[in-house]
Motif scaffolding. Structure first.
Motif, PDB file in Angstrom:
ATOM      1  N   ILE A  93     -63.288 -19.877  11.812  1.00 44.77           N
ATOM      2  CA  ILE A  93     -64.104 -20.737  13.172  1.00 44.77           C
ATOM      3  C   ILE A  93     -65.506 -21.300  12.277  1.00 44.77           C
ATOM      4  N   ALA A  94     -66.235 -20.118  11.561  1.00 45.20           N
ATOM      5  CA  ALA A  94     -67.587 -21.180  11.110  1.00 45.20           C
ATOM      6  C   ALA A  94     -66.397 -22.246   9.302  1.00 45.20           C
ATOM      7  N   VAL A  98     -67.081 -25.982   8.440  1.00 41.26           N
ATOM      8  CA  VAL A  98     -66.760 -26.307   7.255  1.00 41.26           C
ATOM      9  C   VAL A  98     -66.693 -27.274   5.750  1.00 41.26           C
ATOM     10  N   LEU A  99     -65.076 -26.346   6.387  1.00 39.58           N
ATOM     11  CA  LEU A  99     -64.111 -27.228   5.645  1.00 39.58           C
ATOM     12  C   LEU A  99     -64.062 -28.632   6.351  1.00 39.58           C
ATOM     13  N   LEU A 100     -63.496 -28.828   7.654  1.00 41.84           N
ATOM     14  CA  LEU A 100     -63.442 -30.506   7.818  1.00 41.84           C
ATOM     15  C   LEU A 100     -64.595 -31.352   8.099  1.00 41.84           C
ATOM     16  N   VAL A 101     -66.395 -30.381   8.090  1.00 42.11           N
ATOM     17  CA  VAL A 101     -67.314 -30.995   7.001  1.00 42.11           C
ATOM     18  C   VAL A 101     -66.912 -32.052   5.770  1.00 42.11           C
ATOM     19  N   VAL A 102     -66.731 -30.789   5.353  1.00 38.35           N
ATOM     20  CA  VAL A 102     -66.774 -31.714   2.981  1.00 38.35           C
ATOM     21  C   VAL A 102     -65.793 -32.617   3.741  1.00 38.35           C
ATOM     22  N   ALA A 103     -64.855 -32.652   4.520  1.00 36.82           N
ATOM     23  CA  ALA A 103     -63.621 -33.770   4.190  1.00 36.82           C
ATOM     24  C   ALA A 103     -64.199 -34.765   4.811  1.00 36.82           C
ATOM     25  N   ALA A 104     -64.811 -34.422   6.419  1.00 32.67           N
ATOM     26  CA  ALA A 104     -65.321 -35.600   6.158  1.00 32.67           C
ATOM     27  C   ALA A 104     -66.650 -36.430   5.576  1.00 32.67           C
ATOM     28  N   THR A 164     -69.204 -20.413  -5.022  1.00 32.67           N
ATOM     29  CA  THR A 164     -70.327 -20.909  -4.515  1.00 32.67           C
ATOM     30  C   THR A 164     -69.195 -21.363  -2.991  1.00 32.67           C
ATOM     31  N   ASP A 165     -68.269 -21.812  -3.235  1.00 30.50           N
ATOM     32  CA  ASP A 165     -67.056 -22.335  -1.997  1.00 30.50           C
ATOM     33  C   ASP A 165     -67.592 -20.987  -1.267  1.00 30.50           C
ATOM     34  N   SER A 166     -66.713 -19.331  -1.291  1.00 31.79           N
ATOM     35  CA  SER A 166     -67.796 -18.441  -0.504  1.00 31.79           C
ATOM     36  C   SER A 166     -68.260 -18.817   0.317  1.00 31.79           C
ATOM     37  N   ILE A 167     -69.246 -18.832  -0.483  1.00 32.03           N
ATOM     38  CA  ILE A 167     -71.063 -18.534  -0.074  1.00 32.03           C
ATOM     39  C   ILE A 167     -71.647 -19.534   1.666  1.00 32.03           C
TER      40      ILE A 167
END
Lengths: 259, 199
Positions: A93-94, A98-104, A164-167
């Motif tokens: 979920i986390a 994070v992915l949604l925030v990046v996209a937005a 970095t992405d994974s972190i």
């Protein structure tokens, strides 16, 4: 010439070490000579022996001690299995959030915002072998070490972005873990300044000398502040990817090894 | 580390809970005694022993057998007790001043009643006095002395465990014993007369 009491003071440490069997032959001979002439020190020796005997007397543990411990361990093992599943869900979920925030945000590079409250929530900073990113202008909260052996970290751009992405995906999760540790008063050892949460697959041999405990599938090793630099160097040598989470009042912090 | 310990530790590490049970059955009495001497009462000693042994289980995968299992288990137990005592110290609100039957003020010798001997483990007057004397030591002095007396660790092992110089260990143990001797000399008679008065 020293007075008797000065001599007795001098020999008091000898007497203590004597009953512990920690005197050299020379010291023992010197003490023996003093004991021959000093009644006070002989009495002191006798009293210390009595105290030693009383302290060392082993009490019988209550009969329910071991059964209670084994019951707790069995319960712990069951809850651990359950937590592994919920842990996975939480991380997923986390990561999705994070992915949604990046996209937005439509930003070319993601920079996670880590909520901090200086009095309660630890602040997160991530270290890796390459710590020169601050020269880019904006402080980057997550940096990583090289992903594979023998490569210069600055040339390791592709691996770097993946790691970095994974972190970053797991950063909120990691902070939440530490915050929970503080709230739940997870026991930690005195005089130690930070934790390391170790991934089960990480190479931990060099940490074996430190006290450790398992918390939610991860092993926390407590490290004295004086060893902090050494440990960070050792992690860099192993090209580990890890995060440093600074604790309250700059005293406690956590290193979380992610891989 | 004894061969039996090595065998049991290795089996326990592989997840054999029966081996772990056997292992803690061997050490339970020493662990309990250490807790009892550290905290001063049987009820807390049981809780602390349980906590220590559970911690031992959880940390077992990281035990690399570089030290003996006994040293390791005592260090964990000692840490559990120190954490407990620090928390207790924060909660303690007992006045150190007292007034006797004649209205004369004095200083209470042992402020925290938790440490007053009152349970079944007290078998002799000397044992009572030693327990009260231990309670009057600082937690650090009590810990270092008991690691020596109960756990039987050498000065070198204690220095490694507590990250102190060997000389410091030696002088701290000596200071702790000195304090204990002074306490016994000053209080043994009083304890006996107080007991008589109480009857």
């Amino acid at each position: 010439m020293s007075t008797l009491s000065e001599k007795c003071n001098y020999y008091s440490e000898f007497i203590s070490a004597y009953i512990d069997g920690e005197l050299s032959a020379e010291e023992k001979a010197s003490l023996d000579a003093h004991l021959c002439e000093c009644e006070n020190c002989r009495a002191q020796l006798e009293l210390l022996k009595k105290i030693q005997k009383a302290c060392a007397h082993t009490e019988q543990a209550p009969e329910n001690l071991v059964p209670n411990v084994m019951r707790s361990i069995n319960a712990y093992q069951k809850s651990n299995k359950r937590f592994s599943l919920s842990n996975f869900k939480f991380t997923a979920i986390a990561a999705a959030v994070v992915l949604l925030v990046v996209a937005a945000s439509r930003l070319p590079m993601f920079e996670p915002v880590i909520e901090t409250d200086s009095s309660e929530v630890p602040q997160a900073v991530t270290y890796g072998a390459d710590r020169d990113d601050s020269s880019a202008g904006t402080p980057v909260p997550a940096t990583v070490s090289p992903a594979s052996g023998g490569q210069n970290p600055k040339q390791n751009v592709n691996n770097r972005s993946v790691l970095t992405d994974s972190i970053e995906k797991s950063s909120d999760y990691a902070v939440a873990e530490v915050k929970q540790s503080a709230d739940e008063e997870i026991p930690y050892n005195r005089d130690f300044a930070f934790y390391i949460l170790i991934d089960p697959d990480a190479d931990t041999d060099f940490l074996s000398e430190y006290p450790s405990e398992v918390y939610r599938d991860q092993t926390m090793v407590t490290i004295p502040p004086s060893d902090r630099k050494t440990i960070i160097s050792a992690l860099d040598e192993r090209e580990a990817v890890y995060r440093v989470v600074e604790g309250r009042e700059g005293e406690d912090a956590a290193l979380i090894i992610i891989s | 580390m004894s061969q039996q310990d090595i065998e049991l530790v290795r089996r326990a590490k592989k997840g054999d809970t029966h081996a772990f049970e056997e292992l803690i059955t061997i050490y339970q009495h020493k662990v309990y005694t250490l807790c009892l001497r550290m905290c001063g009462n049987a009820e807390d000693a049981l809780d602390l022993s349980q906590e220590a042994l559970i911690r031992v289980y959880k940390a077992l995968p990281l035990f690399k057998e570089q030290s003996s299992f006994s040293t390791w288990i005592y260090s964990i137990t000692s840490n559990v007790c120190i954490d407990f005592l620090r928390k207790q110290k924060k909660r303690k609100t007992v006045s150190i001043f007292t007034t006797d039957e004649d209205g004369e003020e004095g200083v209470r010798e042992i402020a925290d009643t938790r440490y007053q001997p009152e349970t079944e483990y007290e078998k002799t007057e000397l044992m009572d006095s030693v327990q009260a004397g231990l309670a009057s030591l600082s937690a650090e002095h009590r810990e270092i002395l008991l690691l020596r007396e109960i756990s039987g660790l050498s000065y070198q092992e204690i220095s490694e465990l507590l990250e102190l110089e060997s000389g410091t260990v030696k002088s701290r143990i000596n200071r702790a014993r000195k304090h204990l001797c002074d306490f016994l000399r000053n209080n043994c008679g009083k304890n006996a007369s107080n007991k008589k008065k109480g009857r």
